[in-house]
Motif scaffolding. Structure first.
Motif, PDB file in Angstrom:
ATOM      1  N   LEU A  52      -7.655  -1.856 -19.581  1.00 15.48           N
ATOM      2  CA  LEU A  52      -6.769  -2.271 -18.484  1.00 15.48           C
ATOM      3  C   LEU A  52      -5.307  -2.194 -18.924  1.00 15.48           C
ATOM      4  O   LEU A  52      -4.430  -1.807 -18.139  1.00 15.48           O
ATOM      5  N   GLU A  53      -5.059  -2.529 -20.184  1.00 17.21           N
ATOM      6  CA  GLU A  53      -3.697  -2.457 -20.709  1.00 17.21           C
ATOM      7  C   GLU A  53      -3.207  -0.994 -20.724  1.00 17.21           C
ATOM      8  O   GLU A  53      -2.078  -0.700 -20.340  1.00 17.21           O
ATOM      9  N   MET A  98      -5.547  -9.410 -11.044  1.00 18.09           N
ATOM     10  CA  MET A  98      -5.452  -8.120 -10.339  1.00 18.09           C
ATOM     11  C   MET A  98      -6.134  -8.141  -8.983  1.00 18.09           C
ATOM     12  O   MET A  98      -5.829  -7.336  -8.116  1.00 18.09           O
ATOM     13  N   LYS A 139       0.552   3.661 -16.176  1.00 15.39           N
ATOM     14  CA  LYS A 139       0.647   3.692 -14.695  1.00 15.39           C
ATOM     15  C   LYS A 139      -0.403   4.641 -14.102  1.00 15.39           C
ATOM     16  O   LYS A 139      -0.105   5.516 -13.274  1.00 15.39           O
ATOM     17  N   LEU A 143      -7.192 -11.483 -16.650  1.00 20.84           N
ATOM     18  CA  LEU A 143      -6.603 -10.223 -16.192  1.00 20.84           C
ATOM     19  C   LEU A 143      -7.213  -9.766 -14.870  1.00 20.84           C
ATOM     20  O   LEU A 143      -6.519  -9.355 -13.943  1.00 20.84           O
ATOM     21  N   GLY A 151      -8.440   2.216  -9.897  1.00 23.85           N
ATOM     22  CA  GLY A 151      -7.596   3.390  -9.708  1.00 23.85           C
ATOM     23  C   GLY A 151      -8.188   4.574  -8.995  1.00 23.85           C
ATOM     24  O   GLY A 151      -7.472   5.526  -8.668  1.00 23.85           O
ATOM     25  N   SER A 163      -5.582  -0.524  -7.234  1.00 18.33           N
ATOM     26  CA  SER A 163      -6.399  -1.298  -8.178  1.00 18.33           C
ATOM     27  C   SER A 163      -7.865  -1.319  -7.733  1.00 18.33           C
ATOM     28  O   SER A 163      -8.772  -1.076  -8.522  1.00 18.33           O
ATOM     29  N   MET A 181      -4.269   1.424 -18.806  1.00 18.66           N
ATOM     30  CA  MET A 181      -4.051   1.851 -17.415  1.00 18.66           C
ATOM     31  C   MET A 181      -2.706   1.347 -16.893  1.00 18.66           C
ATOM     32  O   MET A 181      -2.007   2.061 -16.177  1.00 18.66           O
ATOM     33  N   ARG A 182      -2.383   0.099 -17.270  1.00 19.10           N
ATOM     34  CA  ARG A 182      -1.108  -0.485 -16.827  1.00 19.10           C
ATOM     35  C   ARG A 182       0.061   0.252 -17.476  1.00 19.10           C
ATOM     36  O   ARG A 182       0.980   0.706 -16.803  1.00 19.10           O
ATOM     37  N   ARG A 183      -0.034   0.426 -18.799  1.00 17.09           N
ATOM     38  CA  ARG A 183       1.049   1.062 -19.558  1.00 17.09           C
ATOM     39  C   ARG A 183       1.326   2.474 -19.045  1.00 17.09           C
ATOM     40  O   ARG A 183       2.468   2.864 -18.843  1.00 17.09           O
ATOM     41  N   GLU A 188      -1.013   4.657 -10.184  1.00 13.32           N
ATOM     42  CA  GLU A 188       0.025   5.418  -9.475  1.00 13.32           C
ATOM     43  C   GLU A 188      -0.183   6.920  -9.692  1.00 13.32           C
ATOM     44  O   GLU A 188      -0.047   7.731  -8.773  1.00 13.32           O
TER      45      GLU A 188
END
Ligand SMILES: Cc1ncc(COP(=O)(O)O)c(C=O)c1O
Length: 464
Positions: free
Chosen positions: A338-339, A103, A345, A99, A264, A269, A341-343, A348
């Motif tokens: 990390l998952e 990134m 967003k 992962l 973030g 990233s 944070m991705r889910r 952003e």
């Protein structure tokens, strides 16, 4: 069950606190934090505080995230520990390395895991030494850093750091660690010099140092994309565009210390992604697990990796590693983090809320007579207090003006961090715009209290 008073007493009696004055602590005692949820922490007396520092710049996803707790529980049940020496491995560590490298910018392709930012940076020093020894360049060992940098507290990481109070009492820095000027435009640039011209001067200083020392003696330069603990220092426009090519030309490795800027904080990233450069080595920690469990990592580029790999044929093992390197519970938490944070967003979201935070702080305080500079990017910000706005004169350090403001803010329910007279904010990435308004409101109140106090004491007046 101990009472709060008993715990405070025991704390005084038994704990040696990091970065704390022992005498002051014995006098004032601890503030015992008991629980936390979202962006708020609660002390034993039931007072809540908006944690605008995310602990120590690390609780990126906020407190009380059951996804991370569940990952911890599940991994602890299945395999609480196994080491990664001598080719041993575990699933979460492998998945996390995949992962992270996916990134990461540039050709960063392999990860060494450690437990703290300090250990990661210390490991980078050793990787850099190994790399040059393997290449048959035993003289190419010096490491460049900058005044004001904070890279941690192990012998190597303290030597990398450029903060005087960390050095003298411990007989540091070690030999071969050289510090360039801080890239702080507000403090470092002469009157009338533009940011780009200031960046030119810093680049010239680097070239002069390389000429003086010899490129064949300099192995690496370490940089936080935005300096954190040194006072939230954002480099001047065009800085990395000038510095990075000089390093490349002189075959000097670039270590990006992303312990704060990673995951973030700047709305991207990594800090290097924000500024558009590709490091050879990158240190990560803090936001990697959002502080739920200790873990850090050193990311290594293809080119560096290949040298280590080729050297190992004759040398044998890479003789470095920690009992808890690639700890399976820590790795499982990092994967879940990390998952999440991705889910959600969160990078952003940090960019969006961060822009609002920066605009709100500047709009509300840039003109305040006690404020010299408001700075930052995304969800990291600093407000520097000055004795004289016109001349930028700083307060006498003994007056502890920054500390007095952070104490006021704490009493008003806001956690900030005073670094000399700069107040830092580095809140969880889940912060909402309404929370920013709350931070600004409390900060305004604190600043008013401080102004009145300083005026009454005759230390300061709004007239300058
Ligand atoms: C940029 C940076 N590097 C390294 C460190 C050291 O990390 P640790 O305290 O986990 O050893 C810190 C800690 O604040 C940091 O801000």
């Amino acid at each position: 069950m101990s009472t709060t008073v008993e715990l405070e007493e025991l704390d005084r009696k038994r704990l040696l606190h990091p970065f704390t004055s022992i005498s002051e602590h014995l006098d004032q005692g601890p503030l015992i934090i008991d629980s936390a949820e979202g962006i708020r922490i609660r002390d034993r007396a039931g007072n809540t505080y908006l944690d605008a520092m995310a602990g120590l710049w690390c609780v990126n996803v906020g407190y009380g995230r059951h996804e991370l707790v569940e990952a911890m529980r599940a991994q602890a049940t299945k395999l609480p520990y196994y080491h990664s020496f001598a080719s041993m491995s575990n699933q979460p560590a492998i998945e996390l390395a995949e992962l992270l490298t996916a990134m990461a910018p540039g050709t960063l392709s392999h990860v060494f895991f450690a437990n703290s930012g300090s250990e990661a940076n210390d490991t980078q020093v050793k990787i850099v030494r190994y790399y040059n020894n393997a290449l048959g360049r035993p003289a190419k060992k010096k490491i460049l850093s900058r005044q004001g940098a904070y890279h941690g507290v192990t012998l190597g990481a303290t030597s990398l750091s450029g903060l005087a109070p960390m050095h003298a009492i411990f007989d540091l820095p070690l030999e071969g660690f050289l510090h360039l000027s801080s890239p702080h435009y507000y403090r470092g640039a002469e009157q009338g010099v533009s940011e780009e011209e200031f960046a030119d001067a810093l680049a010239a200083e680097l070239e002069e140092l390389i000429d003086r020392e010899g490129a064949d003696t300099i192995a690496a330069m370490v940089m936080e994309p935005v300096m954190g603990a040194g006072g939230v220092i954002v480099p001047p426009a065009g800085y990395f565009e000038r510095i990075v090519p000089i390093l490349r030309r002189n075959d000097i490795l670039l270590i990006s210390d992303e312990v704060i800027c990673g995951f973030g904080r700047l709305g991207t990233s990594f800090g290097s992604v924000h500024f558009g450069f590709e490091p050879d080595l990158m240190s990560v920690a803090k936001g990697l697990t959002s502080g739920y469990i200790p873990m850090s990592g050193c990311l290594v580029s293809d080119a560096v990796w290949e040298v280590l790999r080729d050297d190992s044929v004759a040398r044998g093992p890479f003789s470095h590693g920690y009992t808890y390197s690639a700890h399976p519970i820590a790795a499982a938490v990092a994967v879940a983090n990390l998952e999440l944070m991705r889910r959600d967003k969160l990078f952003e979201k940090a960019a969006d809320t961060g822009a609002y935070l920066q605009a709100s702080l500047r709009g509300s305080f840039a003109e305040h007579p006690l404020v010299g500079e408001v700075r930052g990017i995304g969800l990291i910000a600093g407000v520097e207090l000055v004795a004289n706005k016109e001349t930028k004169k700083a307060f006498d350090p003994g007056q502890l003006v920054g500390r007095r403001l952070s104490d006021h803010l704490l009493r008003l329910g806001l956690v900030s961090r005073a670094m000399r007279d700069t107040l830092a904010f580095s809140p969880p990435l889940i912060l909402e715009k309404a929370d920013v308004d709350e931070i600004v409101g409390i900060f305004r109140e604190g600043l008013t209290l401080l102004s009145q106090e300083l005026e009454a004491e005759g230390i300061w007046s709004p007239a300058g």
